[in-house]
Design a protein around this motif. Structure first.
Motif, PDB file in Angstrom:
ATOM      1  N   GLN A 178       0.843  -1.194   0.000  1.00 23.81           N
ATOM      2  CA  GLN A 178       0.000   0.000   0.000  1.00 23.81           C
ATOM      3  C   GLN A 178       0.883   1.250   0.000  1.00 23.81           C
ATOM      4  N   GLY A 179       1.382   1.624   1.161  1.00 16.98           N
ATOM      5  CA  GLY A 179       2.359   2.706   1.209  1.00 16.98           C
ATOM      6  C   GLY A 179       1.834   4.092   0.959  1.00 16.98           C
ATOM      7  N   TYR A 180       0.587   4.388   1.368  1.00 15.92           N
ATOM      8  CA  TYR A 180       0.019   5.707   1.110  1.00 15.92           C
ATOM      9  C   TYR A 180      -0.168   6.506   2.396  1.00 15.92           C
ATOM     10  N   LEU A 181      -0.360   7.811   2.226  1.00 14.26           N
ATOM     11  CA  LEU A 181      -0.741   8.692   3.323  1.00 14.26           C
ATOM     12  C   LEU A 181      -2.253   8.872   3.320  1.00 14.26           C
ATOM     13  N   VAL A 182      -2.854   8.899   4.514  1.00 15.54           N
ATOM     14  CA  VAL A 182      -4.283   9.147   4.656  1.00 15.54           C
ATOM     15  C   VAL A 182      -4.474  10.473   5.379  1.00 15.54           C
ATOM     16  N   TRP A 183      -5.307  11.315   4.784  1.00 12.66           N
ATOM     17  CA  TRP A 183      -5.749  12.513   5.494  1.00 12.66           C
ATOM     18  C   TRP A 183      -7.085  12.162   6.124  1.00 12.66           C
ATOM     19  N   ARG A 184      -7.144  12.108   7.439  1.00 15.15           N
ATOM     20  CA  ARG A 184      -8.370  11.651   8.104  1.00 15.15           C
ATOM     21  C   ARG A 184      -9.408  12.774   8.167  1.00 15.15           C
ATOM     22  N   PRO A 185     -10.679  12.418   8.140  1.00 20.27           N
ATOM     23  CA  PRO A 185     -11.754  13.431   8.197  1.00 20.27           C
ATOM     24  C   PRO A 185     -11.689  14.252   9.475  1.00 20.27           C
ATOM     25  N   GLY A 186     -12.086  15.506   9.360  1.00 25.48           N
ATOM     26  CA  GLY A 186     -12.193  16.374  10.528  1.00 25.48           C
ATOM     27  C   GLY A 186     -10.893  16.956  11.002  1.00 25.48           C
ATOM     28  N   SER A 187      -9.840  16.823  10.228  1.00 28.96           N
ATOM     29  CA  SER A 187      -8.538  17.313  10.670  1.00 28.96           C
ATOM     30  C   SER A 187      -8.376  18.803  10.358  1.00 28.96           C
ATOM     31  N   GLU A 188      -7.605  19.440  11.197  1.00 31.40           N
ATOM     32  CA  GLU A 188      -7.218  20.817  10.940  1.00 31.40           C
ATOM     33  C   GLU A 188      -5.870  20.827  10.226  1.00 31.40           C
ATOM     34  N   ALA A 189      -5.580  21.944   9.611  1.00 29.20           N
ATOM     35  CA  ALA A 189      -4.348  22.046   8.835  1.00 29.20           C
ATOM     36  C   ALA A 189      -3.133  21.935   9.749  1.00 29.20           C
ATOM     37  N   PRO A 190      -2.248  20.948   9.500  1.00 29.63           N
ATOM     38  CA  PRO A 190      -1.032  20.805  10.298  1.00 29.63           C
ATOM     39  C   PRO A 190       0.132  21.524   9.627  1.00 29.63           C
ATOM     40  N   PRO A 191       1.293  21.517  10.219  1.00 25.11           N
ATOM     41  CA  PRO A 191       2.476  22.034   9.517  1.00 25.11           C
ATOM     42  C   PRO A 191       2.738  21.205   8.263  1.00 25.11           C
ATOM     43  N   PRO A 192       3.430  21.767   7.279  1.00 20.57           N
ATOM     44  CA  PRO A 192       3.717  21.019   6.051  1.00 20.57           C
ATOM     45  C   PRO A 192       4.524  19.754   6.336  1.00 20.57           C
ATOM     46  N   LEU A 193       4.330  18.732   5.484  1.00 22.82           N
ATOM     47  CA  LEU A 193       5.137  17.515   5.527  1.00 22.82           C
ATOM     48  C   LEU A 193       6.205  17.597   4.443  1.00 22.82           C
ATOM     49  N   LYS A 194       7.423  17.227   4.805  1.00 23.71           N
ATOM     50  CA  LYS A 194       8.515  17.221   3.837  1.00 23.71           C
ATOM     51  C   LYS A 194       8.891  15.777   3.512  1.00 23.71           C
ATOM     52  N   LEU A 195       8.877  15.432   2.227  1.00 17.50           N
ATOM     53  CA  LEU A 195       9.221  14.097   1.765  1.00 17.50           C
ATOM     54  C   LEU A 195      10.538  14.183   1.007  1.00 17.50           C
ATOM     55  N   SER A 196      11.527  13.401   1.438  1.00 16.86           N
ATOM     56  CA  SER A 196      12.863  13.465   0.845  1.00 16.86           C
ATOM     57  C   SER A 196      13.344  12.070   0.460  1.00 16.86           C
ATOM     58  N   CYS A 197      14.162  12.010  -0.587  1.00 16.12           N
ATOM     59  CA  CYS A 197      14.731  10.729  -1.003  1.00 16.12           C
ATOM     60  C   CYS A 197      15.875  10.970  -1.975  1.00 16.12           C
ATOM     61  N   PRO A 198      16.765   9.990  -2.135  1.00 18.85           N
ATOM     62  CA  PRO A 198      17.763  10.072  -3.210  1.00 18.85           C
ATOM     63  C   PRO A 198      17.086   9.893  -4.561  1.00 18.85           C
ATOM     64  N   LEU A 199      17.620  10.558  -5.602  1.00 18.09           N
ATOM     65  CA  LEU A 199      17.067  10.429  -6.940  1.00 18.09           C
ATOM     66  C   LEU A 199      18.131  10.836  -7.953  1.00 18.09           C
ATOM     67  N   ILE A 200      18.098  10.201  -9.111  1.00 14.15           N
ATOM     68  CA  ILE A 200      19.063  10.489 -10.168  1.00 14.15           C
ATOM     69  C   ILE A 200      18.891  11.942 -10.648  1.00 14.15           C
ATOM     70  N   ASP A 201      19.995  12.611 -10.837  1.00  9.39           N
ATOM     71  CA  ASP A 201      19.947  13.989 -11.326  1.00  9.39           C
ATOM     72  C   ASP A 201      19.234  14.063 -12.675  1.00  9.39           C
ATOM     73  N   GLY A 202      18.471  15.120 -12.853  1.00 11.18           N
ATOM     74  CA  GLY A 202      17.759  15.325 -14.109  1.00 11.18           C
ATOM     75  C   GLY A 202      16.517  16.157 -13.885  1.00 11.18           C
ATOM     76  N   VAL A 203      15.749  16.345 -14.949  1.00 15.97           N
ATOM     77  CA  VAL A 203      14.513  17.112 -14.878  1.00 15.97           C
ATOM     78  C   VAL A 203      13.335  16.140 -14.949  1.00 15.97           C
ATOM     79  N   TYR A 204      12.389  16.285 -14.020  1.00 16.54           N
ATOM     80  CA  TYR A 204      11.224  15.421 -13.941  1.00 16.54           C
ATOM     81  C   TYR A 204       9.959  16.270 -13.874  1.00 16.54           C
ATOM     82  N   LEU A 205       8.909  15.763 -14.475  1.00 13.22           N
ATOM     83  CA  LEU A 205       7.582  16.305 -14.229  1.00 13.22           C
ATOM     84  C   LEU A 205       7.037  15.587 -13.008  1.00 13.22           C
TER      85      LEU A 205
END
Length: 570
Positions: free
Chosen positions: A428-455
């Protein structure tokens, strides 16, 4: 068929599960990147991780069907394995592919083999190379007519009970089974093997009827065995290389090329099938390509000239001993073929050290060659990372959980804690935004990746019964700390069948990755307290590359049912 050819009595695969074994057989390699993925390509693109996206095939590597295709053979794969979808490297290496379902009450062996024989009839006289991958011997071992070969009438209920127990949670733990239950479990396994044996015989008889058996090399083997209670398990998979898993059949028949009635007791490896086939067919490798295995043809006339040592998955296996190096397990196979008694403590350290050094010395050049085959340019096709592939910060911004199925309780009684919940299940590996939540601080997602331009795009799916159509403005993102948050450049609906919930790709446009590191910071500002959705994955596409072709809900359901019928999904 064995009486008409050569039977290798001590043949071993180099790994313990289909995912790892097939790349090594199909390219005669001790190490290789995968040639298919353990998912269903449901979004029309392949799943990667920051570890796998860098992997490439080494320059000297070639797949078995590609060599036959280049030599003028027509190549085809006939199978009923739901992992082998059309977009995979494995299937693409064949000119034609024929897939059959497993999620049916009646086994499809008859349909598969009759289709295969019809294909051969149409192809005469052009030479052909066929890979037939059959799943009928695979767990969970459905009822077969061949059950009656092993048990008397009236015990069908006992077999049904054993089958249900195996399918229940924890059913693969042999400690929960009585000896009588284990007996019936093994009957299920044996009857499914007998069922497969009958239809393989039908296939060979079909070749004889067509007058082709005398001019066809016919090979029977397996990509792994099965634990039937040994070592406390009823399964196969990413386990230590126990004998019951790595010791597999290998039979070769082909009048005129392969002598009849030969039985070879020396050690052999499935990694040698590829070079043996080329030797028997009189084919040469393309220039610059090499194989790790060796031809077994010389054993036909000199059965005692096989390998004396087999190296598999961090283990050394000789004719008499087995040493699992990383687990420090040592077995005398002469007196203990079931590997029940670990005698490591009674063995001199010099012997274990020597075997470990032999393993490292043998494997080192193959391992290094694989590790050096690193991709330096972005993939030419779209791919995605599940949310579990990223390092997510702040850690207090989400709550992990694990579930193979959608967490229905999120809709009934939303959990407390952070607004984001991360499903850490590898399927699965997904994030769930649960109902009734208030806006939290931003989440930062980081990982290694090959250099280049991506859409870069984020896939959003509404939760069942909670309609949600993102405008894009509520999903802001930035790709470095120095830039401002921005809304998606566009929002694309991902359509499905009529009864399917629509998903959405939030497209943030081109992003340049430098110094091998990628990050995205997501800032979600809900427009309604009823908002709830899954953030499924991040898609990376090459500018101007091929678009993804998502499967529809009906097709996905069929794939899931096929996986479930084989025990991959509970």
């Amino acid at each position: 068929i064995g009486q008409k050819g050569v039977v290798f009595l001590n043949n071993f695969v180099p790994e313990t599960e289909t995912f790892a074994v097939l790349p090594l057989i199909m390219s005669s390699r001790y190490f290789s990147r995968p040639i298919f993925q353990m998912d269903t390509w449901g979004w029309g693109i392949r799943k990667e991780t920051p570890g796998t996206v860098w992997q490439d095939f080494d320059d000297q590597q070639v797949l078995l069907p590609s060599v036959f295709s280049a030599a003028g053979y027509r190549t085809a794969i006939f199978h009923n394995h739901p992992w082998f979808v059309d977009q995979t490297v494995l299937v693409r290496s064949f000119e034609e592919t024929y897939f059959f379902p497993t999620s049916v009450k009646k086994p499809f062996d008859e349909v598969m083999i009759n289709t295969l024989l019809d294909w051969i009839r149409e192809e005469q006289p052009r030479p052909f190379f066929i890979y037939y991958h059959v799943m009928s011997p695979h767990q969970p071992f459905p009822p077969q007519a061949e059950d009656s070969l092993f048990v008397k009438p009236g015990v069908e209920a006992a077999l049904a009970v054993a089958r249900e127990k195996f399918l229940a949670p924890g059913g693969g733990d042999a400690a929960n089974w009585s000896e009588e239950e284990l007996y019936y479990f093994r009957v299920m396994y044996d009857s499914n093997l007998a069922h497969s044996d009958r239809w393989i015989g039908h296939l060979y008889a079909g070749l004889e009827d067509l007058g082709l058996a005398a001019d066809t090399i016919f090979i029977i083997t397996s990509d792994h065995g099965e634990l039937l209670g040994e070592h406390g398990r009823l399964a196969h998979g990413d386990f230590p290389p126990w004998e019951a898993i790595i010791h597999v059949p290998l039979i070769m028949a082909g009048p005129g090329r392969i002598p009849a009635g030969v039985r070879i007791g020396d050690l052999t490896g499935s990694i040698d099938i590829f070079p043996t086939l080329l030797d028997l067919a009189g084919l040469e490798l393309p220039s610059g390509k090499e194989l790790d295995g060796i031809s077994l043809k010389k054993l036909f006339t000199s059965p005692e000239s096989g390998r004396k040592t087999i190296y598999v998955k961090n283990a050394v296996r000789t004719e008499d001993y087995k040493y699992l190096i990383d687990r420090d397990l040592f077995f005398d196979l002469r007196s203990d073929p079931g590997e029940r008694e670990n005698i490591s403590s009674s063995q001199p350290d010099t012997l274990k050290t020597r075997l470990g050094e032999e393993y490292d010395r043998f494997m080192k050049p193959y391992r290094e060659r694989c590790e050096e085959a690193v991709r330096v340019n972005p993939l030419p096709e779209p791919f995605y990372f599940p949310m579990t592939a990223f390092t997510i910060t702040p850690r207090t911004g989400y709550q992990p959980f694990a579930s193979e199925k959608f967490p229905e309780h999120f809709l009934i009684e939303p959990p407390s804690g952070p607004a984001w919940h991360l499903n850490t299940s590898d399927r699965q590996g997904y994030l769930v935004w649960r109902p009734g939540s208030e806006a939290p601080p931003p989440l930062k997602l980081s990982c290694p990746l090959i250099d280049g331009v991506y859409l870069v795009s984020v896939l959003i799916s509404p939760l069942p019964e909670i309609p949600f159509s993102p405008s894009g403005g509520e999903f802001r993102a930035r790709f470095s700390d120095s830039e401002s948050f921005r809304s998606p450049a566009s929002v694309n609906r991902v359509p499905g069948d009529e009864d399917e919930e629509i998903s959405y790709y939030l497209n943030y446009g081109p992003v340049e990755v430098r110094e091998g590191s990628f990050s995205i910071e997501l800032d979600y500002r809900p427009t309604s307290s009823d908002s709830a959705f899954l953030a499924r994955h991040l898609k990376f596409s090459p500018p101007g590359g091929l678009p993804a072709q998502p499967a529809g809900e009906k097709e996905l359901r069929e794939r899931v049912n096929n996986l479930r019928s084989l025990g991959y999904v509970r």
